[in-house]
Write a protein that holds these residues in place. Sequence first.
Motif, PDB file in Angstrom:
ATOM      1  N   THR A   1      49.956 -29.545  62.919  1.00  0.00           N
ATOM      2  CA  THR A   1      50.447 -28.497  62.009  1.00  0.00           C
ATOM      3  C   THR A   1      50.365 -28.966  60.569  1.00  0.00           C
ATOM      4  OG1 THR A   1      52.669 -29.399  62.337  1.00  0.00           O
ATOM      5  CG2 THR A   1      52.085 -27.457  63.648  1.00  0.00           C
TER       6      THR A   1
ATOM      7  N   LYS B   1      43.105 -25.722  66.779  1.00  0.00           N
ATOM      8  CA  LYS B   1      43.713 -24.797  65.820  1.00  0.00           C
ATOM      9  C   LYS B   1      44.916 -25.492  65.146  1.00  0.00           C
ATOM     10  CE  LYS B   1      46.030 -20.347  65.422  1.00  0.00           C
ATOM     11  NZ  LYS B   1      46.438 -19.095  66.077  1.00  0.00           N
TER      12      LYS B   1
ATOM     13  N   ARG C   1      48.373 -25.131  63.160  1.00  0.00           N
ATOM     14  CA  ARG C   1      49.435 -24.147  62.917  1.00  0.00           C
ATOM     15  C   ARG C   1      50.256 -24.541  61.685  1.00  0.00           C
ATOM     16  NH1 ARG C   1      49.851 -21.081  67.719  1.00  0.00           N
ATOM     17  NH2 ARG C   1      48.382 -21.884  69.246  1.00  0.00           N
TER      18      ARG C   1
ATOM     19  N   THR D   1      54.048 -24.999  59.706  1.00  0.00           N
ATOM     20  CA  THR D   1      55.497 -25.197  59.818  1.00  0.00           C
ATOM     21  C   THR D   1      56.076 -25.239  58.404  1.00  0.00           C
ATOM     22  OG1 THR D   1      55.332 -27.595  59.648  1.00  0.00           O
ATOM     23  CG2 THR D   1      55.196 -26.666  61.870  1.00  0.00           C
TER      24      THR D   1
ATOM     25  N   GLN E   1      53.617 -12.388  58.929  1.00  0.00           N
ATOM     26  CA  GLN E   1      52.627 -13.362  59.412  1.00  0.00           C
ATOM     27  C   GLN E   1      53.289 -14.722  59.692  1.00  0.00           C
ATOM     28  OE1 GLN E   1      49.772 -14.632  56.523  1.00  0.00           O
ATOM     29  NE2 GLN E   1      48.370 -15.524  58.047  1.00  0.00           N
TER      30      GLN E   1
ATOM     31  N   ALA F   1      56.734 -18.137  65.566  1.00  0.00           N
ATOM     32  CA  ALA F   1      57.066 -17.742  66.940  1.00  0.00           C
ATOM     33  C   ALA F   1      56.024 -18.246  67.945  1.00  0.00           C
ATOM     34  CB  ALA F   1      57.196 -16.217  67.035  1.00  0.00           C
ATOM     35  N   GLU F   2      54.807 -18.504  67.445  1.00  0.00           N
ATOM     36  CA  GLU F   2      53.750 -19.002  68.342  1.00  0.00           C
ATOM     37  C   GLU F   2      53.929 -20.473  68.700  1.00  0.00           C
ATOM     38  OE1 GLU F   2      49.930 -18.487  66.565  1.00  0.00           O
ATOM     39  OE2 GLU F   2      50.053 -16.294  66.616  1.00  0.00           O
ATOM     40  N   LEU F   3      54.726 -21.191  67.915  1.00  0.00           N
ATOM     41  CA  LEU F   3      54.898 -22.633  68.170  1.00  0.00           C
ATOM     42  C   LEU F   3      55.599 -22.844  69.506  1.00  0.00           C
ATOM     43  CD1 LEU F   3      55.926 -23.659  64.571  1.00  0.00           C
ATOM     44  CD2 LEU F   3      53.915 -24.505  65.790  1.00  0.00           C
ATOM     45  N   PRO F   4      55.200 -23.886  70.224  1.00  0.00           N
ATOM     46  CA  PRO F   4      55.815 -24.134  71.536  1.00  0.00           C
ATOM     47  C   PRO F   4      57.231 -24.687  71.379  1.00  0.00           C
ATOM     48  CG  PRO F   4      54.239 -25.864  71.025  1.00  0.00           C
ATOM     49  CD  PRO F   4      54.178 -24.877  69.893  1.00  0.00           C
TER      50      PRO F   4
ATOM     51  N   THR G   1      50.255 -30.415  69.137  1.00  0.00           N
ATOM     52  CA  THR G   1      50.271 -29.232  68.270  1.00  0.00           C
ATOM     53  C   THR G   1      50.223 -29.685  66.819  1.00  0.00           C
ATOM     54  OG1 THR G   1      51.617 -28.065  69.908  1.00  0.00           O
ATOM     55  CG2 THR G   1      51.495 -27.073  67.707  1.00  0.00           C
TER      56      THR G   1
ATOM     57  N   GLU H   1      55.414 -14.589  62.755  1.00  0.00           N
ATOM     58  CA  GLU H   1      54.576 -14.619  63.963  1.00  0.00           C
ATOM     59  C   GLU H   1      54.071 -16.027  64.234  1.00  0.00           C
ATOM     60  OE1 GLU H   1      51.563 -11.589  63.426  1.00  0.00           O
ATOM     61  OE2 GLU H   1      53.191 -10.102  63.182  1.00  0.00           O
ATOM     62  N   LEU H   2      53.640 -16.701  63.153  1.00  0.00           N
ATOM     63  CA  LEU H   2      53.113 -18.062  63.327  1.00  0.00           C
ATOM     64  C   LEU H   2      54.211 -19.016  63.828  1.00  0.00           C
ATOM     65  CD1 LEU H   2      50.784 -18.281  60.202  1.00  0.00           C
ATOM     66  CD2 LEU H   2      50.064 -18.293  62.607  1.00  0.00           C
TER      67      LEU H   2
END
Lengths: 473, 473
Positions: A198, A398, A400, A402, A265, A271-274, A196, A268-269
């Motif tokens: 970032t 993609k 992300r 942090t 936003q 919250a999308e992290l694993p 992931t 949400e971003l």
Amino acid sequence: MSDTPDSAVRAYIEEHRSAFLDDLVEWLRIPSVSAQPEHADDVRRSADWLAGKLKQTGFPTTEVWETDGAPAVFAEWPAAEPDAPTVLVYGHHDVQPAAREDGWHTEPFEPVVRENRLHARGAADDKGQVFFHTLGVRAHLAATGRDTPAVHLKLLIEGEEESGSPHFRTLVERNAERLAADAVIVSDTGMWSETTPTVCTGMRGLVECEIAFSGPDQDIHSGSFGGAVPNPAAAAARLVTALHDEHARVAIPGFYDGIVPLTDQERELFAELPFDEREWLRTAKSHAAHGEAGYSTLERIWARPTAEVNGMGGGYQGAGGKTIIPTSAFLKLSFRLVAGQRPDRIEQGVRDWVAEQVPAGIRHTLTFSGATRPCLTPLDHPALQSVSRAMGRAFEQKIRFTREGGSGPAADLQDVLSAPVLFLGISVPSDGWHAPNEKVELDLLLKGVETTAYLWGDLADTWQPAPGGPAAP
Amino acid sequence: MSDTPDSAVRAYIEEHRSAFLDDLVEWLRIPSVSAQPEHADDVRRSADWLAGKLKQTGFPTTEVWETDGAPAVFAEWPAAEPDAPTVLVYGHHDVQPAAREDGWHTEPFEPVVRENRLHARGAADDKGQVFFHTLGVRAHLAATGRDTPAVHLKLLIEGEEESGSPHFRTLVERNAERLAADAVIVSDTGMWSETTPTVCTGMRGLVECEIAFSGPDQDIHSGSFGGAVPNPAAAAARLVTALHDEHARVAIPGFYDGIVPLTDQERELFAELPFDEREWLRTAKSHAAHGEAGYSTLERIWARPTAEVNGMGGGYQGAGGKTIIPTSAFLKLSFRLVAGQRPDRIEQGVRDWVAEQVPAGIRHTLTFSGATRPCLTPLDHPALQSVSRAMGRAFEQKIRFTREGGSGPAADLQDVLSAPVLFLGISVPSDGWHAPNEKVELDLLLKGVETTAYLWGDLADTWQPAPGGPAAP
């Protein structure tokens, strides 16, 4: 958006990776431990080595800058186009102490590659992440056929970061004109994980203070006097308690004033992290999560301010008991700040609040140290978008976003140069910063090279920050 | 009430005071410091010396009692009348450490008389106050023409009081039958002042505990994790805060259950004492008075229980700051108890309450030590009335009543022997217990002699505690 064919960049990197790694290994052999005076010469040797290598890379200007401590390295490579954006890359060439007996499987300053990982002190923090800029700019030139970078490129690589950067702000202030930039790119952080990738968009600020409490003029007998005089240890404890309300919000008046709120936003971003809380607790070595009501764990550490007791003491410290009312007590507190909070205002707020809380008969003195401002780059900032796009091309994934919960000298650059700070790092949590067997993943290191090979062109193509160049601060 | 003509007692004391003081000086030369292993032989020599002197005084039974530490001295002198009350005098023959360089004007174990004060370590605490019983019982016999004391007189003079009496309770339990008494007279306390002679009617009890808190498995970074995990130092601080409510009352459920309330008479008697709060604060070296709402300072320290933090610690203890969430913290707490409170119940109450207070993610362990029960003799107890009358005759003044805020091994005698504890002391606050230049006022020391010369007859005349003698416990 860029005219750099990705395949040309990759071919160039592939061709030069072996020499690039040999060079990095040579640099990692220099034990540039800034915290240990016996390594002062090594830190200087590391600066000289880096300046030489940057000259070899093609930087027309390379200088070793003296401080009252260890030297920093400055390099500059202007773009042919006067109106190109100016970018300042920040990193450090000093490293944490390391000794074989701390648990290293091999000598910390004799780099080895095992399973496509380069193990050595400084491999990830920060020599590896500084060094990818050398091959990166060469790949950028090779793939675009340019003679100069597409941006005015500056590097400032300090030599005291692992010692708390005691002379960094002075260095930056003294050289503010030469360091002037439209954006600062900090090459000293990491990504969420190998899978992931970032970009970090901000760090928290920091205010530290120590409060000394004194009660009776000496320890007094808790039988003879107990129950009838104020106890400074109890006063200290009550202050710690009063720091937070029942929702774990900091209860100091005005503490949250002016904070830039988390946008929907961003939430949400995040919250999308694993994110796996059980795994995170293992990393934290904590047995529970706890924090401000209404925020997730990631929001708490990245985007919310804190008040923390880092140390406290008072009264009898030995084995068994001693029936005294102690003469004194102390607290060491720190406050992490987020965008919109100002260290000077927080200090004043703490000062006023403490004076109000401490009971009659207990005297106190408050000493502040180490104020660092928070920094945050909005998600829609063009330079941040460029970093994200360049990484996306390198990682073919993609990217992300942090933030960092910690605080760093990057904030000094932001303050003094009035420039937004961006973070470009390819390190992962398992790299073991400050720990034995530090390593960098070679594949990720080369992704770092590749990212910077795309970044300068993307920035020049998509961003016109300030016609005429950045204002000298 | 007594048939002892006071003038005969005084004449006898006057005649023998010089020899009495010579003997005391000889005893004070023995540095019986129980806390210092190098003085173990001296403590033994002190016990032997006292046993010999008590034999010489006329006690038919004098024994040195071994313990697992320093020896105690036991002596017994029965009354001719089998139904006479049995009284056990408690004191100690060991002393606090002392060295000239601590601020003594003369050698601490070379007694000197200056301005009618005898200066030496142990002059007041406690050799002087033990020793007045020797001349006192002789004066009693001489003035009454008796061959035996009017009460069955027993003495137990321990050798480890200044080391916390670690073997005292075992000693008392092992010898409970021989120590059986209708009343215990503790000769190891003081009076309000030289001009306000007083009898102490009780001491507070004591429960001590240490609480260890652990949070993360090691110190963790307050930037990376701060705001999202519980902090053991904060948990410790919150526990200290929660100990008291806003009226400075202890907030542990059940803490006040069963307490024998202060009577109006006692409150009036306390209020009559010439108490000067500013002077008291100077003695306490405190800059304010503070305590439970609704009680005076004297009531707070003598007659109300407390919860006090004696020591606390956690996290970074060095200079400057360190941005960690600490792995652990500790508290050392003590609770002073008053009549009606039981250490075992308080311990259970504390245990339950702490378990409820400590937040999720913080583990704790609680260790109790040093439980001492409170003791209190009602003002109308016949033996207390006798002590008060005997002192009144010696001092030719109204005797007032006080209590002690501290806690002592007297409580063990009360518990094991099921006997009321009375306090007979002539020391004054300026005597400097445990301090350099300890002294005893010679006039007061002789008032102590005189008091005991009256006391045994008064007790025998006015008190029939238990026909047939005290029940062996």
